[in-house]
Design an enzyme around this catalytic site. Structure first.
Site, PDB file in Angstrom:
ATOM      1  CD1 TRP A  66       0.811  -0.374   3.034  1.00 15.87           C
ATOM      2  CD2 TRP A  66      -0.855   0.996   3.631  1.00 15.87           C
ATOM      3  NE1 TRP A  66       1.049   0.011   4.329  1.00 15.87           N
ATOM      4  CE2 TRP A  66       0.038   0.852   4.722  1.00 15.87           C
ATOM      5  CE3 TRP A  66      -1.968   1.810   3.789  1.00 15.87           C
ATOM      6  CZ2 TRP A  66      -0.160   1.514   5.947  1.00 15.87           C
ATOM      7  CZ3 TRP A  66      -2.160   2.457   5.001  1.00 15.87           C
ATOM      8  CH2 TRP A  66      -1.273   2.314   6.064  1.00 15.87           C
ATOM      9  CD  GLU A  88       2.707  -4.646   8.802  1.00 16.09           C
ATOM     10  OE1 GLU A  88       3.903  -4.858   9.085  1.00 16.09           O
ATOM     11  OE2 GLU A  88       2.268  -4.653   7.640  1.00 16.09           O
TER      12      GLU A  88
HETATM   13  C1  BGC Z   1       4.936  -1.613   7.417  1.00 16.40           C
HETATM   14  C2  BGC Z   1       3.891  -1.650   6.316  1.00 16.40           C
HETATM   15  C3  BGC Z   1       4.580  -1.375   4.997  1.00 16.40           C
HETATM   16  C4  BGC Z   1       5.739  -2.327   4.773  1.00 16.40           C
HETATM   17  C5  BGC Z   1       6.517  -2.008   3.518  1.00 16.40           C
HETATM   18  C6  BGC Z   1       6.048  -2.594   7.106  1.00 16.40           C
HETATM   19  O1  BGC Z   1       7.032  -2.513   8.072  1.00 16.40           O
HETATM   20  O2  BGC Z   1       4.359  -1.926   8.658  1.00 16.40           O
HETATM   21  O3  BGC Z   1       2.890  -0.682   6.561  1.00 16.40           O
HETATM   22  O4  BGC Z   1       3.659  -1.476   3.960  1.00 16.40           O
HETATM   23  O5  BGC Z   1       6.626  -2.239   5.854  1.00 16.40           O
HETATM   24  O6  BGC Z   1       7.083  -0.746   3.578  1.00 16.40           O
END
Ligand code: BGC
Length: 775
Positions: A355, A498
């Site tokens: 995203w 996350e």
């Molecule tokens: C983040 C995500 C992101 C991904 C790639 C992860 O550490 O939590 O939101 O899309 O990295 O950058």
């Protein structure tokens, strides 16, 4: 660690990123921060001579390969053309021995040339001046140019250079290529042909060298070598004191994934074309090729001509750095490709798109180069195939986009296993590919943003409506009815934060799913009345009339978490009941994720700790839905609990701080966002630069400090410049009209170069601008 104050020979400043001392600890950082590229390919800036700890990477966009069934597909690390084995009087040249003076390695953002120079004295006291130059051509997408000048400053020396194409490389051990075929034509043109093991993409890499002694070309019959995964030549030249050797190398890269071969491909034809290309760039030579490349960059800077007059010159440099990397990582030439989370500057995230593109990078293109924005959205349209498959595999209808995307038809490519769990010692499972589902509505949000800002009906008719309808069909099938509460819920997800897995009713996910379905209903009605034929087409394709009945019955029953008595919106059903701990020891640490030295992800999941902007992101995207006092209360509540362990966090907080009118905080967070790659943290960029954060830097400036927004299809401008900024100007495309915005603390000037007037809100008041208007 890096210096940003170096001026260009013509006196121009804020264009150069410089490393002033050689240190092996900073290899990774410089390789990524100074990476070169042109959207077709990306070249990490490893030094010509090799060092332990280096990462030599050459990625060609879209050439994904899957090493075996236990790994997901990734961008393969193609053969290296930058390595040189340099010998001085028979001994290997390395900066780890001898004495170095006047060292500098710089990336010039203005013309995208990497230059490394120093004086080196070896153990025997021989003094040599070295200057290495390198570029990845912006106008000839298949070309890498390199040049090395060596001057003897004391006595005579024998300089030998072995150079070629070295395919003894891998992606951290995974070997994506078959051995391949190697050949040297006319003792000059080196060729290596390799095919990826699973996706069967052919690569043809060529290289040729030219030597000049004191400016005179020398015919020098090289020693030739062909070995396993390697083809090389070696030259030897005697240099007298004061004499200079100029060693030029051009390399070309072609693959069967190239757009030119999308319809009609044969290896012999590509091979012939590649050899012809190599001969033609060799004939042109480094200097002429570089001039064309520099002119192409001059056009880019002219087109994106954003400037800041600030008391802190780092602000402008950081913005240029962000734009530079967005250009080098974006496959503007080919809609079958997306942008990787690390661009093309490292193996991190395997070249996959997240995203990050739609929410952080796309706004830059929507307002600066709508054509490229459209190409990036078309990549997602092509991804519908994989999205439909993912929905089906998970028992849903419609299109469910992959959390991580590679080749459009690949579908979900998120790896399943990640970092160590410090409690169990096992690998932590990555749940995002299964349950981080907001990506689907993030993509739809971007489609809508693009459409409302550009008015591109053609895009919508061909691609946009279909994406919106089919994703709404997915969400409708995804909603779960809660009989007790009498509402539709979305349970068992990961939201943007996350650090919270398997949560129910993540507010961001629920609101965005609601937005997605609501939008589909709106466009359903629009097409039904205004475009009956198009409506019929989509009805036949997607059974829209039936879908609409389901949307109608569910939309208003979707649970949208509301502010509690303290105005706090629960991030999910259980967040606010979890334990709160003091996060000071884990904030702004040398390495992100320091909390995992003390807790595992399950334990962090049980505390009020957020990795990144979550509710804040919701406020930014759907800003009209929330009252200012609710936003502020939540900002204060959640910011304390946010570690900003993702580079996608600080820029969002900065924009919100701008919205709240807290200029000092907004600037502080902008600067921290800018320092993710450029700051002193020595290992922050080892796996590659942070693409979303770079888009976020532009967003902080244009959407935060200039207050540019698209709200209900209308353009808004409400500047809040940091106090030490004297001026901010930037181009802005709105509804096909190129505007020039210039903001000072005293006034806002808007120039509209289109013949039609433009309508926009300036500080909340509707204005109509023809030619130039000052406010
Ligand atoms: C983040 C995500 C992101 C991904 C790639 C992860 O550490 O939590 O939101 O899309 O990295 O950058």
């Amino acid at each position: 660690m890096l210096n940003y104050n170096k001026k260009l020979p013509d006196g121009a400043s804020d264009w150069v990123v410089t490393e002033e001392n050689f240190q092996t600890l900073a290899l990774g950082k410089c390789e990524a921060v100074m990476a070169l590229g042109n959207g077709y390919m990306g070249l990490r800036s490893a030094a010509e001579e090799s060092y332990v700890g280096e990462k030599r990477n050459l990625f060609v966009n879209g050439t994904f390969n899957r090493f075996d069934e236990f790994e997901v597909s990734e961008l393969p690390n193609a053969a290296d053309v930058t390595g040189l084995d340099i010998r001085v009087d028979g001994k290997r040249f390395t900066l780890e021995q001898g004495e170095i003076t006047e060292y500098s390695r710089s990336l010039n953002l203005r013309d995208a040339e990497l230059v490394r120079s120093f004086i080196w004295t070896n153990a025997e006291g021989k003094k040599l001046e070295f200057t290495f130059r390198r570029f990845v051509s912006l106008d000839r997408l298949h070309l890498i140019g390199m040049k090395l000048d060596i001057k003897s400053l004391s006595g005579s020396v024998k300089v030998s250079i072995a150079s070629g194409i070295d395919a003894q490389v891998s992606n951290s051990g995974s070997q994506h290529f078959h051995e391949g075929e190697k050949r040297i034509y006319d003792k000059k043109y080196l060729e290596l042909i390799q095919t990826t093991t699973e996706s069967k993409v052919d690569f043809v890499i060529g290289a040729a060298h030219r030597l000049k002694l004191d400016g005179q070309e020398i015919e020098n019959s090289p020693a030739m070598e062909i070995d396993r995964r390697k083809v090389a030549v070696a030259y030897s030249v005697d240099l007298q004191e004061g004499q200079s050797l100029s060693f030029e190398k051009v390399a070309t890269v072609h693959t069967s994934r190239d757009l030119a071969y999308a319809q009609d491909y044969s290896l012999p034809a590509m091979r012939e074309h590649a050899l012809g290309d190599l001969k033609s760039v060799y004939a042109a030579g480094y200097d002429a090729l570089f001039q064309d490349h520099a002119s192409a960059w001059a056009k880019v800077w002219n087109e994106y001509g954003i400037t800041i007059e600030s008391k802190n010159s780092f602000d402008l440099l950081a913005l240029r750095f962000a734009l530079y990397h967005m250009v080098v990582m974006t496959p503007a030439h080919d809609r079958r490709m997306g942008i990787g989370a690390k661009g093309l500057s490292g193996e991190g995230y395997k070249g996959h798109s997240f995203w990050d593109t739609e929410i952080f990078i796309l706004p830059f293109y929507i307002y600066s180069n709508p054509k490229t924005a459209r190409s990036l959205l078309e990549y997602r349209y092509l991804g519908l195939e994989g999205a439909r498959r993912k929905a089906k595999e998970n028992g849903y209808a419609g299109a469910m986009y992959p959390w991580e995307a590679a080749w459009p038809s690949d579908g979900e490519v998120t790896p399943v296993w990640g970092a160590v769990d410090i409690v169990t010692g096992e690998q932590t499972k990555i749940w995002s590919g299964f349950i981080e589902q907001h990506i689907t509505s993030d993509i739809v949000y971007a489609v809508w943003h693009y459409y409302r800002a550009t008015g591109d009906e053609d895009f919508m008719e061909r691609y946009g409506y279909e994406m919106i309808f089919d994703t709404a069909i997915f969400w409708a099938s995804r909603l779960e009815w809660d009989e007790a509460e009498g509402r539709y819920e979305i349970n068992e997800v990961v939201g943007p934060d996350e650090y919270k897995e398997h949560v129910d009713n993540n507010a961001f996910t629920n609101y965005m799913a609601h937005f997605n379905i609501e939008l589909a209903m709106q466009y359903y009605s629009k097409l039904e009345t205004e475009r009956p034929e198009l409506f019929k087409h989509y009805d036949e394709l997607l059974n829209l009339k039936e879908a609409r009945k389901v949307w109608e019955s569910k939309l208003d029953l979707i649970y949208l978490p509301q502010p509690n008595e303290n105005r706090i919106i629960p991030q999910d059903d259980t967040y606010l009941q979890k334990e709160i701990i003091d996060l000071t020891p884990y904030k702004d640490q040398e390495k992100v994720g320091s909390i995992f030295n003390d807790y595992n992800l399950d334990q962090v999941g049980n505390m009020q700790i957020s990795k990144q902007a979550d509710i804040m992101m919701l406020f930014f995207l759907l800003e009209n839905k929330f009252a200012p006092e609710v936003k502020l209360a939540n900002y204060e509540y959640y910011e304390e609990k946010t570690l900003h362990d993702s580079s996608l966090s600080l820029s969002t907080h900065s924009i919100l701080a701008s919205d709240f009118g807290d200029k000092e905080l907004a600037y502080h967070l902008f600067k921290r966002a800018a320092e993710i790659d450029l700051g002193p943290k020595i290992h922050s960029s080892d796996a590659g630069i942070h693409a979303a954060s770079l888009g976020g830097i532009w967003e902080c400036v244009v959407m935060g400090f200039a207050g540019v927004r698209m709200l209900d299809g209308q353009l808004h401008l409400a500047p809040k410049l940091p106090d030490h900024w004297e001026k901010l100007s930037f181009p802005l495309h709105w509804q096909g009209k190129p505007l020039e915005i210039s903001i000072t603390p005293q006034q806002i000037s808007i120039t509209n170069t289109a013949s039609e007037p433009v309508q926009l809100f300036v500080n909340g008041e509707l204005q109509v601008v023809q030619d130039t208007a000052i406010f």
